[in-house]
Design a protein around this motif. Structure first.
Motif, mmCIF file in Angstrom:
data_model
loop_
_atom_site.group_PDB
_atom_site.id
_atom_site.type_symbol
_atom_site.label_atom_id
_atom_site.label_comp_id
_atom_site.label_asym_id
_atom_site.label_seq_id
_atom_site.Cartn_x
_atom_site.Cartn_y
_atom_site.Cartn_z
ATOM 1 N N SER A 45 0.844 -1.196 0.000
ATOM 2 C CA SER A 45 0.000 0.000 0.000
ATOM 3 C C SER A 45 0.880 1.246 0.000
ATOM 4 C CB SER A 45 -0.899 -0.001 1.241
ATOM 5 O OG SER A 45 -0.114 0.200 2.406
ATOM 6 N N LEU A 46 0.267 2.361 -0.324
ATOM 7 C CA LEU A 46 1.003 3.619 -0.307
ATOM 8 C C LEU A 46 1.570 3.891 1.081
ATOM 9 C CD1 LEU A 46 1.925 6.239 -1.623
ATOM 10 C CD2 LEU A 46 -0.327 7.208 -1.099
ATOM 11 N N GLU A 47 0.768 3.652 2.103
ATOM 12 C CA GLU A 47 1.216 3.889 3.481
ATOM 13 C C GLU A 47 2.419 3.005 3.833
ATOM 14 O OE1 GLU A 47 1.333 6.037 6.826
ATOM 15 O OE2 GLU A 47 -0.104 6.374 5.220
ATOM 16 N N ASP A 48 2.351 1.724 3.459
ATOM 17 C CA ASP A 48 3.468 0.808 3.727
ATOM 18 C C ASP A 48 4.707 1.204 2.922
ATOM 19 O OD1 ASP A 48 1.939 -0.624 5.512
ATOM 20 O OD2 ASP A 48 1.459 -2.242 4.092
ATOM 21 N N SER A 49 4.491 1.618 1.679
ATOM 22 C CA SER A 49 5.615 2.047 0.842
ATOM 23 C C SER A 49 6.305 3.271 1.441
ATOM 24 C CB SER A 49 5.142 2.368 -0.579
ATOM 25 O OG SER A 49 4.696 1.201 -1.230
ATOM 26 N N LEU A 50 5.512 4.211 1.931
ATOM 27 C CA LEU A 50 6.093 5.400 2.566
ATOM 28 C C LEU A 50 6.871 5.035 3.822
ATOM 29 C CD1 LEU A 50 3.234 8.017 2.110
ATOM 30 C CD2 LEU A 50 5.493 8.028 1.029
ATOM 31 N N ALA A 51 6.312 4.115 4.613
ATOM 32 C CA ALA A 51 7.007 3.672 5.827
ATOM 33 C C ALA A 51 8.319 2.981 5.466
ATOM 34 C CB ALA A 51 6.121 2.740 6.644
ATOM 35 N N LEU A 52 8.297 2.153 4.426
ATOM 36 C CA LEU A 52 9.534 1.499 3.977
ATOM 37 C C LEU A 52 10.540 2.529 3.492
ATOM 38 C CD1 LEU A 52 8.096 -1.585 2.058
ATOM 39 C CD2 LEU A 52 9.593 -1.669 4.068
ATOM 40 N N TRP A 53 10.085 3.511 2.735
ATOM 41 C CA TRP A 53 10.973 4.555 2.226
ATOM 42 C C TRP A 53 11.641 5.309 3.384
ATOM 43 C CZ3 TRP A 53 12.767 5.853 -2.498
ATOM 44 C CH2 TRP A 53 13.452 7.058 -2.600
ATOM 45 N N GLU A 54 10.840 5.673 4.372
ATOM 46 C CA GLU A 54 11.374 6.394 5.527
ATOM 47 C C GLU A 54 12.399 5.540 6.273
ATOM 48 O OE1 GLU A 54 7.726 7.374 7.504
ATOM 49 O OE2 GLU A 54 7.485 9.246 6.384
ATOM 50 N N ARG A 55 12.098 4.257 6.428
ATOM 51 C CA ARG A 55 13.050 3.361 7.089
ATOM 52 C C ARG A 55 14.335 3.264 6.277
ATOM 53 N NH1 ARG A 55 15.366 1.924 11.546
ATOM 54 N NH2 ARG A 55 16.099 -0.222 11.550
ATOM 55 N N GLY A 56 14.190 3.181 4.971
ATOM 56 C CA GLY A 56 15.361 3.141 4.101
ATOM 57 C C GLY A 56 16.224 4.384 4.250
ATOM 58 N N GLU A 57 15.594 5.536 4.350
ATOM 59 C CA GLU A 57 16.341 6.785 4.543
ATOM 60 C C GLU A 57 17.109 6.753 5.864
ATOM 61 O OE1 GLU A 57 16.836 9.536 2.644
ATOM 62 O OE2 GLU A 57 15.784 8.572 0.987
ATOM 63 N N GLU A 58 16.466 6.269 6.920
ATOM 64 C CA GLU A 58 17.135 6.164 8.224
ATOM 65 C C GLU A 58 18.327 5.214 8.151
ATOM 66 O OE1 GLU A 58 14.098 4.802 10.872
ATOM 67 O OE2 GLU A 58 12.930 6.644 10.724
#
Length: 79
Positions: A30-43
């Motif tokens: 989902s978009l929400e999960d993708s955003l959470a993954l992206w944020e984790r990737g940035e961290e």
């Protein structure tokens, strides 16, 4: 960077980052999960960058000590 993030070793952060990228590339989230993954990737990328910058600084310091330590350089031998 959060204290928990700095506790991650380079290899652990890198491996988790690889997994995050794999999940994002696979799609199907989902978009929400993708955003959470992206944020984790940035961290995780910040953690890796922190470790690599520290390693670069240590390497530069070791090379400087080897090549230009105290007393080294032009005129150091009394000429």
């Amino acid at each position: 960077m959060a204290e928990a993030e700095t506790a991650l070793g380079y290899e652990q952060a890198r491996d988790e980052l690889i997994e995050v990228v794999r999940k994002l590339e696979a799609g199907g989230t989902s978009l929400e999960d993708s955003l959470a993954l992206w944020e984790r990737g940035e961290e995780l990328a910040k953690v890796c960058r922190h470790w690599l910058e520290g390693a670069r600084a240590r390497l530069d310091s070791a090379l400087a000590a080897r090549d230009g330590g105290p007393g080294a350089g032009p005129g150091a031998d009394g000429e």
